[in-house]
Design an enzyme around this catalytic site. Structure first.
Site, PDB file in Angstrom:
ATOM      1  N   SER A   1       1.260  -1.320  -0.620  1.00 54.22           N
ATOM      2  CA  SER A   1      -0.009  -0.133   0.073  1.00 54.22           C
ATOM      3  C   SER A   1       0.732   1.572   0.032  1.00 54.22           C
ATOM      4  CB  SER A   1      -0.864   0.129   1.179  1.00 54.22           C
ATOM      5  OG  SER A   1       0.321  -0.307   2.652  1.00 54.22           O
TER       6      SER A   1
ATOM      7  N   ALA B   1       3.796   3.114  -5.046  1.00 55.03           N
ATOM      8  CA  ALA B   1       3.561   1.865  -6.226  1.00 55.03           C
ATOM      9  C   ALA B   1       2.531   0.994  -5.936  1.00 55.03           C
ATOM     10  CB  ALA B   1       4.579   1.501  -5.984  1.00 55.03           C
TER      11      ALA B   1
ATOM     12  N   ALA C   1       8.519   9.100   3.495  1.00 52.28           N
ATOM     13  CA  ALA C   1       9.562  10.171   2.740  1.00 52.28           C
ATOM     14  C   ALA C   1       9.202  11.940   3.466  1.00 52.28           C
ATOM     15  CB  ALA C   1       8.993  10.322   1.211  1.00 52.28           C
TER      16      ALA C   1
ATOM     17  N   GLY D   1      10.582  14.694  -1.268  1.00 54.79           N
ATOM     18  CA  GLY D   1       9.310  15.715  -1.646  1.00 54.79           C
ATOM     19  C   GLY D   1       9.941  14.320  -3.398  1.00 54.79           C
TER      20      GLY D   1
ATOM     21  N   GLU E   1      18.157  18.897  -4.075  1.00 58.13           N
ATOM     22  CA  GLU E   1      18.681  17.958  -3.128  1.00 58.13           C
ATOM     23  C   GLU E   1      19.914  17.663  -4.441  1.00 58.13           C
ATOM     24  OE1 GLU E   1      15.866  15.381  -0.834  1.00 58.13           O
ATOM     25  OE2 GLU E   1      14.705  15.842  -2.567  1.00 58.13           O
TER      26      GLU E   1
ATOM     27  N   ASP F   1       9.924  -8.895   1.079  1.00 57.54           N
ATOM     28  CA  ASP F   1       9.526 -10.486   1.173  1.00 57.54           C
ATOM     29  C   ASP F   1       9.040 -10.534  -0.410  1.00 57.54           C
ATOM     30  OD1 ASP F   1       9.355 -10.210   4.400  1.00 57.54           O
ATOM     31  OD2 ASP F   1       6.577  -9.643   3.673  1.00 57.54           O
TER      32      ASP F   1
ATOM     33  N   HIS G   1      22.230   6.293   2.515  1.00 57.38           N
ATOM     34  CA  HIS G   1      21.991   8.071   2.955  1.00 57.38           C
ATOM     35  C   HIS G   1      23.470   8.541   3.836  1.00 57.38           C
ATOM     36  CE1 HIS G   1      19.737  11.514   3.555  1.00 57.38           C
ATOM     37  NE2 HIS G   1      18.710  11.152   2.516  1.00 57.38           N
TER      38      HIS G   1
ATOM     39  N   ARG H   1      24.908  11.211  -3.902  1.00 57.79           N
ATOM     40  CA  ARG H   1      24.748  10.380  -2.005  1.00 57.79           C
ATOM     41  C   ARG H   1      25.493   9.854  -2.170  1.00 57.79           C
ATOM     42  NH1 ARG H   1      17.763   8.896  -1.552  1.00 57.79           N
ATOM     43  NH2 ARG H   1      17.726  11.143  -0.900  1.00 57.79           N
TER      44      ARG H   1
ATOM     45  N   HIS I   1      19.170   2.984   2.902  1.00 54.92           N
ATOM     46  CA  HIS I   1      18.093   3.419   2.350  1.00 54.92           C
ATOM     47  C   HIS I   1      16.766   3.328   1.200  1.00 54.92           C
ATOM     48  CE1 HIS I   1      15.816   7.276   2.406  1.00 54.92           C
ATOM     49  NE2 HIS I   1      16.544   7.763   1.256  1.00 54.92           N
TER      50      HIS I   1
ATOM     51  N   ARG J   1      20.865   6.252  -7.921  1.00 57.50           N
ATOM     52  CA  ARG J   1      19.296   7.112  -7.467  1.00 57.50           C
ATOM     53  C   ARG J   1      19.437   8.574  -6.987  1.00 57.50           C
ATOM     54  NH1 ARG J   1      14.961   8.483  -4.138  1.00 57.50           N
ATOM     55  NH2 ARG J   1      16.052   7.507  -2.388  1.00 57.50           N
TER      56      ARG J   1
ATOM     57  N   LEU K   1       9.825   8.547  -5.748  1.00 55.87           N
ATOM     58  CA  LEU K   1       8.535   8.197  -5.042  1.00 55.87           C
ATOM     59  C   LEU K   1       7.849   8.903  -6.496  1.00 55.87           C
ATOM     60  CD1 LEU K   1       7.881  10.520  -1.667  1.00 55.87           C
ATOM     61  CD2 LEU K   1       7.809   8.623  -1.967  1.00 55.87           C
TER      62      LEU K   1
HETATM   63  C1  LIG Z   1      12.630   7.524   5.657  1.00 62.78           C
HETATM   64  C2  LIG Z   1      12.807   7.831   4.155  1.00 62.78           C
HETATM   65  C3  LIG Z   1      12.737   9.357   3.554  1.00 62.78           C
HETATM   66  C4  LIG Z   1      12.577   9.157   2.576  1.00 62.78           C
HETATM   67  N1  LIG Z   1      12.363  10.086   1.579  1.00 62.78           N
HETATM   68  C5  LIG Z   1      11.967   9.800   0.405  1.00 62.78           C
HETATM   69  C6  LIG Z   1      11.544  10.809  -0.722  1.00 62.78           C
HETATM   70  O1  LIG Z   1      11.706  12.192  -0.207  1.00 62.78           O
HETATM   71  N2  LIG Z   1      11.946  11.538  -1.896  1.00 62.78           N
HETATM   72  C7  LIG Z   1      11.614  10.361  -2.474  1.00 62.78           C
HETATM   73  O2  LIG Z   1      11.533  10.033  -3.996  1.00 62.78           O
HETATM   74  N3  LIG Z   1      12.599   9.091  -2.247  1.00 62.78           N
HETATM   75  C8  LIG Z   1      12.055   8.676  -0.398  1.00 62.78           C
HETATM   76  N4  LIG Z   1      12.203   7.913  -0.315  1.00 62.78           N
HETATM   77  C9  LIG Z   1      12.213   6.254  -0.732  1.00 62.78           C
HETATM   78  C10 LIG Z   1      10.770   6.251  -1.368  1.00 62.78           C
HETATM   79  O3  LIG Z   1       9.959   6.333  -0.076  1.00 62.78           O
HETATM   80  C11 LIG Z   1      10.322   4.930  -1.531  1.00 62.78           C
HETATM   81  O4  LIG Z   1      11.403   4.254  -2.218  1.00 62.78           O
HETATM   82  C12 LIG Z   1       9.417   4.481  -2.547  1.00 62.78           C
HETATM   83  O5  LIG Z   1       8.380   4.863  -1.124  1.00 62.78           O
HETATM   84  C13 LIG Z   1       8.894   3.188  -2.255  1.00 62.78           C
HETATM   85  O6  LIG Z   1       7.618   2.487  -2.882  1.00 62.78           O
HETATM   86  P1  LIG Z   1       6.961   1.746  -2.712  1.00 62.78           P
HETATM   87  O7  LIG Z   1       5.571   1.422  -3.022  1.00 62.78           O
HETATM   88  O8  LIG Z   1       7.482   0.872  -3.919  1.00 62.78           O
HETATM   89  O9  LIG Z   1       7.394   0.625  -1.402  1.00 62.78           O
HETATM   90  P2  LIG Z   1       6.832   1.182  -0.054  1.00 62.78           P
HETATM   91  O10 LIG Z   1       6.192   2.535   0.486  1.00 62.78           O
HETATM   92  O11 LIG Z   1       7.332   0.636   0.863  1.00 62.78           O
HETATM   93  O12 LIG Z   1       5.379   0.313   0.512  1.00 62.78           O
HETATM   94  C14 LIG Z   1       5.727  -1.655   0.403  1.00 62.78           C
HETATM   95  C15 LIG Z   1       3.826  -1.785   1.160  1.00 62.78           C
HETATM   96  O13 LIG Z   1       4.281  -3.631   0.919  1.00 62.78           O
HETATM   97  C16 LIG Z   1       4.070  -4.133   2.052  1.00 62.78           C
HETATM   98  N5  LIG Z   1       4.124  -5.001   2.235  1.00 62.78           N
HETATM   99  C17 LIG Z   1       6.016  -5.652   2.209  1.00 62.78           C
HETATM  100  N6  LIG Z   1       6.033  -7.031   1.862  1.00 62.78           N
HETATM  101  C18 LIG Z   1       5.150  -7.356   1.849  1.00 62.78           C
HETATM  102  C19 LIG Z   1       4.122  -8.151   3.135  1.00 62.78           C
HETATM  103  N7  LIG Z   1       4.909  -9.820   2.471  1.00 62.78           N
HETATM  104  N8  LIG Z   1       2.684  -9.201   2.552  1.00 62.78           N
HETATM  105  C20 LIG Z   1       2.301  -7.611   2.382  1.00 62.78           C
HETATM  106  N9  LIG Z   1       2.464  -6.209   2.073  1.00 62.78           N
HETATM  107  C21 LIG Z   1       4.010  -6.259   2.153  1.00 62.78           C
HETATM  108  C22 LIG Z   1       3.833  -2.809   3.056  1.00 62.78           C
HETATM  109  O14 LIG Z   1       3.560  -3.154   4.036  1.00 62.78           O
HETATM  110  C23 LIG Z   1       4.223  -1.079   2.611  1.00 62.78           C
HETATM  111  O15 LIG Z   1       2.503  -1.220   2.285  1.00 62.78           O
HETATM  112  C24 LIG Z   1      12.753   7.828   1.054  1.00 62.78           C
HETATM  113  C25 LIG Z   1      12.450   6.628   1.494  1.00 62.78           C
HETATM  114  C26 LIG Z   1      12.416   6.497   3.308  1.00 62.78           C
HETATM  115  C27 LIG Z   1      12.870   5.588   4.420  1.00 62.78           C
END
Ligand SMILES: Cc1cc2nc3c(=O)[nH]c(=O)nc-3n(C[C@H](O)[C@H](O)[C@H](O)COP(=O)(O)OP(=O)(O)OC[C@H]3O[C@@H](n4cnc5c(N)ncnc54)[C@H](O)[C@@H]3O)c2cc1C
Length: 556
Positions: free
Chosen positions: A31, A34, A64, A67, A131, A226, A247, A293, A352, A387, A393
């Protein structure tokens, strides 16, 4: 000794006549940005089921701060965004993916604003931050440094307003089910309802990265790799697993976790200083604190060794309006008696962002039919070897939409959404002693930080593979019936693949720094891929594949 790669096809036992069934057109795992974006798109074509292992809000996305990068400033263009992304990625990026990312970006942001996101503005115009690696200001943000929180709220509202999407919170993906090489859904475990078989026409992995396998990490507890491990078990090809971005600046205070101090802080003028108060970044890169970075992380790593310190410091004392621009960071520091107007902020690097993942085409399709992937779990090649800040995001929005659209459309075209038949899996049960799982997980984090961290060496990588194989020998032969057990098995699997991939790439490039690299050796552009054999049980190989022009094809 059995190798880790002898990991079983399914981690859990199940028999379809004994457990609950769910039918859906498209199944989305995750959730975060992506998964939510993919689900919204797939829902245009049919019924979508979205699983998430914790609350909807618990994801890297929510945390995040900095931005989302988008070329909308008067001095900016998608071409410039493309060039910056390629330069920081050391040219190892897939050009057609980068091109798609930067050209789609303005539309995806406009769409978000239409759905209710309220980015910060100055005199009515979008406020654009800067950035590392970006040549102009192009980072939109919301609520100061609450971008992830506001983005998640916006997407959640949209998901809730879409009747075709059902959300199952606290529902854990254990494994993807494949029949004759075709993915037909997943076996999941729901906190209250136990095992469930979810039959899906098409399945989309959006389960994020695996930062939790390192001792120091910015990632929340859900990031245990996972989806990547399950995809590997299902026979999907992985790529770039050695490419983990560290990071440079996370708060280094005992008890604070490793909370990120956004790069935007340096973007707006913060200095990095060592224990004697000297600014050291100018010795490492002409852009100083705004170098990419990987360079800042390695410079800090070097500085810690030479000054024999545990941390360096961010100096923001000269920055006016810091508390208004970065309310979350200022308040966190205040919780630990750090007054940002008077005190230095202790920081050090942390794991990170996983650049690699499940190898995908631009539409999110993987090497397994019926299985798609997007977001941090995917290896699109868009980030190359490094990256650039705030492109992830955006990646989730752009490639999440594409994966959701392709998966949803394909599911709708299938005459009979899911071929239901009896499926059974029974693993041999180990009679060995019970395991102290927290101890294994802590040991894993320590060895990954020590040996597969910012600077890597062949002897340490080999040692890590041996250690992981040893632990895997008595951990992967167990059949667990709870989430911590499956997460531990997934973490070991993903860690082993990362160590093996890091060993395979003997050059230093981008985030992958080999302390023992022979700098005179010129390696042609290549990617490290992990594949399995036809039975899906043993790895065919971890190998370097030289990029051909068709792999990296297209221009800007
Ligand atoms: C502290 C922090 C700050 C950041 N700041 C930025 C920023 O400012 N700008 C930027 O572009 N990027 C930033 N990033 C990176 C960015 O947030 C992530 O790369 C991006 O949000 C990943 O999105 P995603 O949807 O792929 O995964 P996620 O947002 O990590 O979502 C993964 C989802 O999968 C679910 N999941 C995982 N395993 C399972 C399972 N076995 N069964 C069911 N559900 C599962 C999780 O619960 C979660 O809901 C940051 C990252 C962090 C940690």
């Amino acid at each position: 000794m059995a190798s880790l790669f002898d990991t079983r096809r399914y981690l859990t036992d199940f028999d379809s006549v004994r457990i609950g069934h769910v039918l859906t057109d498209t199944l989305v795992i995750g959730s975060g940005v992506a998964g939510a974006r993919a689900a919204i798109e797939a829902a245009q074509y049919g019924l979508v089921t979205l699983l998430t292992k914790s609350d909807f809000e618990e994801s890297c996305t929510s945390y995040a701060q900095g931005g989302i990068a988008v070329a909308i400033g008067a001095d900016d263009s998608p071409t410039l965004h493309y060039q910056d992304t390629m330069r920081v990625g050391c040219g190892l990026n897939r050009p057609d993916a980068v091109n798609l990312l930067v050209t789609e970006a303005p539309r995806r942001i406009e769409e978000l604003i239409g759905w209710g996101l309220e980015p910060d503005r100055v005199d009515g115009a979008l406020s654009l931050g800067r950035e590392g690696g970006h040549s102009v200001n192009r980072i939109i943000h919301a609520g100061g440094d609450h971008t992830g929180r506001d983005l998640t709220r916006t997407l959640k509202r949209r998901v809730q307003d879409t009747p075709e999407i059902r959300v199952f919170e606290h529902c854990f993906l254990v494994d993807f089910i494949t029949l004759d090489g075709l993915c037909v859904g997943a076996v999941a475990f729901h906190e209250r309802h136990g095992h469930q078989l979810i039959w899906a026409g098409q399945t989309v992995i959006a389960s994020g990265g695996c930062g939790r396998i390192w001792r120091e990490t910015t990632n929340p507890p859900v990031a245990t790799g996972d989806g990547i491990a399950a995809a590997f078990r299902a026979g999907a090809t992985l790529r770039d697993m050695e490419m983990m971005q560290f990071h440079p600046t996370t708060l280094y205070v005992a008890g604070a976790g490793r909370t990120l101090i956004s790069e935007a802080v340096r973007g707006e003028g913060a200095y990095l200083v060592d224990r004697t108060g000297d600014r050291f970044m100018e010795n490492y890169h002409p852009d100083g604190e705004l170098a990419p970075r990987d360079i800042v992380s390695r410079a800090i790593h070097d500085c810690l060794l030479t000054t024999q310190s545990n941390c360096v410091y961010l100096d923001v004392r000269h920055m006016s309006g810091f508390r208004e621009r970065f309310p979350q960071i200022a308040s966190l520091c205040a919780d630990f008696d750090i007054d940002v107007t008077r005190d230095l902020i202790p920081v050090r690097p942390s794991a990170h962002y996983l650049i690699g993942g499940v190898e995908v085409e631009l539409d999110g399709s993987t090497s397994v039919e019926g299985l798609f992937c997007c977001g941090e779990a995917a290896g699109t090649g868009v980030h190359g070897a490094n990256r650039i800040a705030s492109n992830s995001l955006l990646e989730g929005l752009v490639f999440g939409k594409l994966a959701g659209e392709t998966a949803g459309r394909k599911a709708a075209e299938m005459s009979n959404a899911a071929p239901i038949r009896r499926v059974v899996n029974t693993n041999p049960h180990s009679t060995r002693t019970a395991l102290d799982l927290p101890d294994i997980r802590n040991s894993l984090r320590s060895v990954m930080w020590r040996n597969v961290g910012i600077v890597r060496r062949e002897e340490h990588l080999r040692e890590t593979c041996d250690i992981l194989d040893f632990w895997a020998h008595y951990t992967l032969d167990k059949v667990f019936d709870d989430v911590p057990g499956w997460e531990t098995q997934n973490e070991l699997t993903v860690a082993r693949l990362i160590a093996a991939s890091a060993l395979e790439r003997s050059e230093s490039i981008g985030v992958h720094c080999r302390g023992d690299a022979d700098e005179r050796k010129q390696t042609p552009p290549c990617r490290v891929v992990v594949t399995r054999d036809e039975n899906g049980t043993h790895p065919k190989c971890v190998e370097l594949r030289t990029e051909t022009s068709s792999d990296t094809g297209g221009d800007d």
